[in-house]
Write an enzyme that holds these catalytic residues in place. Sequence first.
Site, PDB file in Angstrom:
ATOM      1  CB  SER A 156      -0.947   0.018   1.210  1.00 22.37           C
ATOM      2  OG  SER A 156      -0.231   0.258   2.397  1.00 22.37           O
ATOM      3  CE  LYS A 194      -1.892   1.949   4.885  1.00 19.40           C
ATOM      4  NZ  LYS A 194      -1.130   0.765   5.327  1.00 19.40           N
TER       5      LYS A 194
END
Length: 235
Positions: A156, A194
């Site tokens: 991701s 993230k």
Amino acid sequence: MLTKKQKELLIFIDSYLERHGIAPSFEEMKEAVNLKSKSGIHRLVKALEEREFLRRLPHRARALEVLRPPPSRVADVPERQPSRRFRPSVIKADFRSGRGTERPSDDRASVALPLYGRIAAGTPIEALRDETNQIDVPGGMLGAGEHYALEVDGDSMVEAGILEGDTAVIERCDSAENGTIVVALVDDSEVTLKRLRRKGESIALEPANTRYETRIFGPGRVKVQGRLKGILRSY
């Protein structure tokens, strides 16, 4: 009052430091006191720390200091020399052989960081902490503060240049500016890598891959555990 195993381990660490100027590895400790698992060594070291016989030196792997001499000797353990000061060493990586050699610290040397396990760069997973695993990291990558490393699992963050199988070098911290790539603990159970975005009282964890959606969490659900300092990759 120390147990027999605690005493044996303290004497072994003290003698090893005198001879080598660096603490023994957990594997060497395990063999020295005849234990079957490294988890037993973790418990012994923690007990010696709590009793103020040992102290861990921050920001270095294999860095222990004997605060008080062993209360007595046991058979088959080398005697302690009269005096000694701890002499920390930095491990220089030999990436061709996977082994290191000791040398003084400088920007070209490598530092052994704890490798705590796998961190999700996709769906969050729980990070696995294992103090016995270490990885050599170029010293020039690190600044001030405490650091650790995590293996990246997932895709991701590929548009930020972070690939599955990479090793993320993390500076430990509990806050970060907007836009920083962080290690985030979600609901005290999941850990993910993230980009951090604050929106009012909420926190958004933003991926760097259009296949994934940004996740938004309410107050108190996300805790920053570190910020990304660099990436190591094997080819």
